[in-house]
Design an enzyme around this catalytic site. Structure first.
Site, PDB file in Angstrom:
ATOM      1  N   LYS A 196      -8.827  -7.839   2.766  1.00 15.62           N
ATOM      2  CA  LYS A 196      -8.097  -8.068   4.020  1.00 15.62           C
ATOM      3  C   LYS A 196      -7.485  -6.732   4.419  1.00 15.62           C
ATOM      4  O   LYS A 196      -6.413  -6.358   3.956  1.00 15.62           O
ATOM      5  CB  LYS A 196      -6.995  -9.111   3.789  1.00 15.62           C
ATOM      6  N   GLY A 225       1.474  -2.314   0.208  1.00 18.65           N
ATOM      7  CA  GLY A 225       2.116  -2.414   1.515  1.00 18.65           C
ATOM      8  C   GLY A 225       3.611  -2.327   1.379  1.00 18.65           C
ATOM      9  O   GLY A 225       4.134  -1.790   0.392  1.00 18.65           O
ATOM     10  N   THR A 278       7.559  -3.177   0.907  1.00 22.59           N
ATOM     11  CA  THR A 278       8.282  -3.900  -0.145  1.00 22.59           C
ATOM     12  C   THR A 278       8.648  -5.315   0.314  1.00 22.59           C
ATOM     13  O   THR A 278       8.554  -6.269  -0.462  1.00 22.59           O
ATOM     14  CB  THR A 278       9.532  -3.103  -0.579  1.00 22.59           C
ATOM     15  N   GLU A 309      12.775   3.970   3.611  1.00 24.52           N
ATOM     16  CA  GLU A 309      11.488   4.622   3.795  1.00 24.52           C
ATOM     17  C   GLU A 309      11.179   4.708   5.289  1.00 24.52           C
ATOM     18  O   GLU A 309      11.140   3.691   5.969  1.00 24.52           O
ATOM     19  CB  GLU A 309      10.405   3.785   3.098  1.00 24.52           C
TER      20      GLU A 309
HETATM   21  P1  NAD Z   1       2.509  -4.201   5.443  1.00 25.35           P
HETATM   22  O1  NAD Z   1       3.201  -4.791   4.270  1.00 25.35           O
HETATM   23  O2  NAD Z   1       3.024  -4.509   6.779  1.00 25.35           O
HETATM   24  O3  NAD Z   1       0.970  -4.599   5.451  1.00 25.35           O
HETATM   25  C1  NAD Z   1       0.125  -4.404   4.343  1.00 25.35           C
HETATM   26  C2  NAD Z   1      -0.990  -5.419   4.386  1.00 25.35           C
HETATM   27  O4  NAD Z   1      -0.444  -6.720   4.202  1.00 25.35           O
HETATM   28  C3  NAD Z   1      -1.748  -5.474   5.698  1.00 25.35           C
HETATM   29  O5  NAD Z   1      -3.114  -5.763   5.437  1.00 25.35           O
HETATM   30  C4  NAD Z   1      -1.099  -6.631   6.411  1.00 25.35           C
HETATM   31  O6  NAD Z   1      -1.955  -7.196   7.372  1.00 25.35           O
HETATM   32  C5  NAD Z   1      -0.850  -7.581   5.256  1.00 25.35           C
HETATM   33  N1  NAD Z   1       0.234  -8.557   5.452  1.00 25.35           N
HETATM   34  C6  NAD Z   1       1.272  -8.492   6.307  1.00 25.35           C
HETATM   35  N2  NAD Z   1       2.038  -9.600   6.180  1.00 25.35           N
HETATM   36  C7  NAD Z   1       1.470 -10.364   5.220  1.00 25.35           C
HETATM   37  C8  NAD Z   1       1.795 -11.612   4.624  1.00 25.35           C
HETATM   38  N3  NAD Z   1       2.858 -12.313   4.987  1.00 25.35           N
HETATM   39  N4  NAD Z   1       1.001 -12.091   3.656  1.00 25.35           N
HETATM   40  C9  NAD Z   1      -0.077 -11.387   3.247  1.00 25.35           C
HETATM   41  N5  NAD Z   1      -0.444 -10.214   3.774  1.00 25.35           N
HETATM   42  C10 NAD Z   1       0.323  -9.696   4.749  1.00 25.35           C
HETATM   43  O7  NAD Z   1       2.496  -2.640   5.154  1.00 25.35           O
HETATM   44  P2  NAD Z   1       1.924  -1.505   6.093  1.00 25.35           P
HETATM   45  O8  NAD Z   1       2.934  -1.285   7.176  1.00 25.35           O
HETATM   46  O9  NAD Z   1       0.517  -1.776   6.449  1.00 25.35           O
HETATM   47  O10 NAD Z   1       1.923  -0.286   5.077  1.00 25.35           O
HETATM   48  C11 NAD Z   1       2.999   0.527   4.878  1.00 25.35           C
HETATM   49  C12 NAD Z   1       3.682   0.244   3.547  1.00 25.35           C
HETATM   50  O11 NAD Z   1       2.758   0.351   2.471  1.00 25.35           O
HETATM   51  C13 NAD Z   1       4.757   1.259   3.224  1.00 25.35           C
HETATM   52  O12 NAD Z   1       5.911   0.602   2.775  1.00 25.35           O
HETATM   53  C14 NAD Z   1       4.166   2.085   2.121  1.00 25.35           C
HETATM   54  O13 NAD Z   1       5.089   2.712   1.294  1.00 25.35           O
HETATM   55  C15 NAD Z   1       3.341   1.095   1.409  1.00 25.35           C
HETATM   56  N6  NAD Z   1       2.318   1.758   0.619  1.00 25.35           N
HETATM   57  C16 NAD Z   1       2.417   1.747  -0.745  1.00 25.35           C
HETATM   58  C17 NAD Z   1       1.476   2.383  -1.522  1.00 25.35           C
HETATM   59  C18 NAD Z   1       1.549   2.365  -3.024  1.00 25.35           C
HETATM   60  O14 NAD Z   1       0.530   2.638  -3.655  1.00 25.35           O
HETATM   61  N7  NAD Z   1       2.666   2.051  -3.612  1.00 25.35           N
HETATM   62  C19 NAD Z   1       0.402   3.025  -0.918  1.00 25.35           C
HETATM   63  C20 NAD Z   1       0.331   3.023   0.472  1.00 25.35           C
HETATM   64  C21 NAD Z   1       1.284   2.358   1.224  1.00 25.35           C
END
Ligand code: NAD
Length: 485
Positions: free
Chosen positions: A178, A231, A233, A387
């Site tokens: 996804k 994604g 936190t 962040e």
């Molecule tokens: P996000 O949490 O908004 O989305 C991540 C993914 O989750 C997307 O595919 C989104 O469509 C999906 N998603 C959103 N809501 C959901 C739900 N309720 N249930 C299941 N899936 C859902 O994050 P983002 O804005 O896409 O990414 C940025 C974040 O990712 C930042 O906080 C960043 O630090 C983090 N990140 C962490 C790492 C790591 O390895 N630790 C690497 C890259 C990014």
């Protein structure tokens, strides 16, 4: 830079199909603001079909395939990704806005390498015999977990997908990807590659649509055995709560606010380069970005002046230009978030020493931001705690080693950290004291598929890459054989 709008379907059981309701979502090029694709927005019945296909594949040819044969297919995915590297890198840049240099020279090759690294593991994952008391032969089997949902953010769309899919497949699982709704194009390209190299139907599926709806459907689905999530936190917490009912296994790679600590005895030129690439690589949309620059107060003013001077020279440019090193912010929403954090930092008393405003690359279009540096940040300010996920650096001073460690650890996050010093004892002492899943000494943002990556504290749990990821994609079965006569 504009491209024709393409229509992309769901990939289920090696077939391409529209979403059941026929709905689509638009994908925007953040450098031009043009719609570049319309992608299927899945419904519950599509998710059900993907889960059913993935489950059937476990019992079908995939489950019956020898580990070595499986490894060969995983290897071929890496090979094919490199054959299509120019085109796939272009897609990555088009939907994310990152410089083509990063997509083509770093991220597509790293994704291919990830598949080839795990291909090598496929036939080396095995159980052990256990010296138990009594007359028994006791041994363990390492079996796949089952159907894996890989939920991926928009910052490193292909690479973070590869970190999940490659070990999952090598261990014999099946996968539903996804991708983030903003950046689905390279996951779709990966599906094309998987079909092309001969992955049996159902082994790899791609479901697109909004995370709050389609991601949630995967989290709630009783047919999914494990969620591999990267994604935010807050989304991670939601996924953990959602998985509780069905007791799914989960690994969470979440946000960060990583400290980059510079001692006065460091190679300061190298540290200045590390401080700038640490925050500006990937436009700062990097979970491990060195967004807190901790500098000894005896060198702070001179050091920040030089960092600010470098930042001012790093103007954003057309992501498709191979010379560009700072691309477009991934979306309008993220640009607004970045600008909001900049305003808050100013209001709370931080000193803006570089950037701070939206940038124009001469087209009047696109979500570009000047690389931004704040001096005079105190540990309690929002810019030091939350962040931003953009090219915004917060410089904080410290008085001595103990204060540097205390300030570095004064965060709910614990993804990465770096230490700059020529004193080998100090470097290792500080590395041990830092609460972070990765510590770099005299470097920043270095990764390798052989090296584990993941968080401490609210940056998540579980490790991606390396041998450690294999633990998250296998489960251990113990078999007892009675040998008593
Ligand atoms: P996000 O949490 O908004 O989305 C991540 C993914 O989750 C997307 O595919 C989104 O469509 C999906 N998603 C959103 N809501 C959901 C739900 N309720 N249930 C299941 N899936 C859902 O994050 P983002 O804005 O896409 O990414 C940025 C974040 O990712 C930042 O906080 C960043 O630090 C983090 N990140 C962490 C790492 C790591 O390895 N630790 C690497 C890259 C990014």
């Amino acid at each position: 830079m504009t491209t024709a709008v393409t229509r992309k379907q769901l990939f289920i059981n090696n077939d391409w199909r529209d979403a059941a309701g026929g709905k689509t979502i638009e994908v925007v090029n953040p450098a031009t603001e043009d719609v570049i694709a319309e992608v299927a927005s899945a419904e519950q019945s599509d998710v059900d079909a993907a889960v059913a296909a993935a489950r059937a594949a476990l019992d079908g040819p995939w489950g019956k395939m020898s580990a070595r044969e499986r490894g060969t297919l995983v290897w071929k995915i890496g090979e094919r990704l490199m054959e299509r590297a120019d085109e796939i890198a272009r897609l990555e840049t088009l939907h994310n806005g990152k410089p083509i240099f990063e997509s083509r020279q770093i991220e597509v090759p790293a994704s291919a390498e990830c598949f080839q690294y795990y291909a090598g593991w496929a036939d080396k994952i095995h159980g052990e015999t256990v010296p138990v008391k009594g007359n028994y032969l006791t041994y363990t089997l390492r079996e796949p977990v089952g159907v894996i949902a890989a939920i991926v953010p928009w910052n490193f769309p292909l690479l973070l997908t590869s970190w999940k899919v490659a070990p999952a497949l090598a261990c014999g699982n099946t996968v539903i990807i996804k991708p983030a709704s903003q950046t689905p194009l390279t996951a779709i390209a990966l599906a094309e590659v998987a079909k092309d190299v001969g992955l049996p139907p159902g082994v790899l599926n791609v479901i697109t649509g909004p995370g709050s709806k389609v991601g949630q459907m995967l989290v709630d689905h009783p047919g999914i055995d494990k969620i591999a999530f990267t994604g935010d936190t807050s989304t991670g917490r939601q996924i953990m709560r959602g998985s509780a009912e069905s007791l799914k296994r989960i690994t969470l790679e979440l946000g960060g606010k990583s400290p980059n600590i510079v001692f006065p005895d460091a190679d300061l030129d190298a540290a200045i380069r590390g401080a700038t690439t640490g925050i500006f690589y990937g436009k700062g949309e990097v979970c491990a970005a060195g967004s807190r620059l901790l500098v000894d107060k005896s060198i702070k003013n001179e050091f920040i002046d030089k960092v600010a001077a470098r930042a001012k020279k790093m103007a954003p440019g057309d992501p498709m230009d191979p010379k560009t090193r700072l691309g477009a912010i991934s979306s309008k929403k993220q640009l607004e978030t970045d600008l909001r954090y900049i305003e808050t930092a100013k209001k709370e008393g931080a000193t803006l020493v570089a950037g701070g405003a939206r940038a124009d690359i001469g087209t009047g279009k696109g979500y570009f931001l000047q690389p931004t540096v704040f001096d005079g940040v105190t540990p309690s300010m929002t810019i030091a705690r939350e962040e931003v996920f953009g090219p915004v650096l917060a410089a904080i001073e410290f008085a001595d080693v103990d204060e540097a460690i205390a300030r570095a650890n004064d965060s709910s996050y614990g993804l990465a950290a770096a230490v700059w010093t020529k004193d080998i004892k100090k470097a290792h002492y500080v590395a041990r004291k830092l609460q972070a899943g990765t510590v770099w000494i005299n470097t920043y943002n270095i990764y390798d598929t052989a090296a584990p990556f993941g968080g401490y504290k609210h940056s998540g749990f579980g490790r991606e890459m390396s041998v450690h990821a294999l633990e998250h994609y296998t489960q251990v079965k113990t078999v007892w054989v009675d040998l008593n006569q």
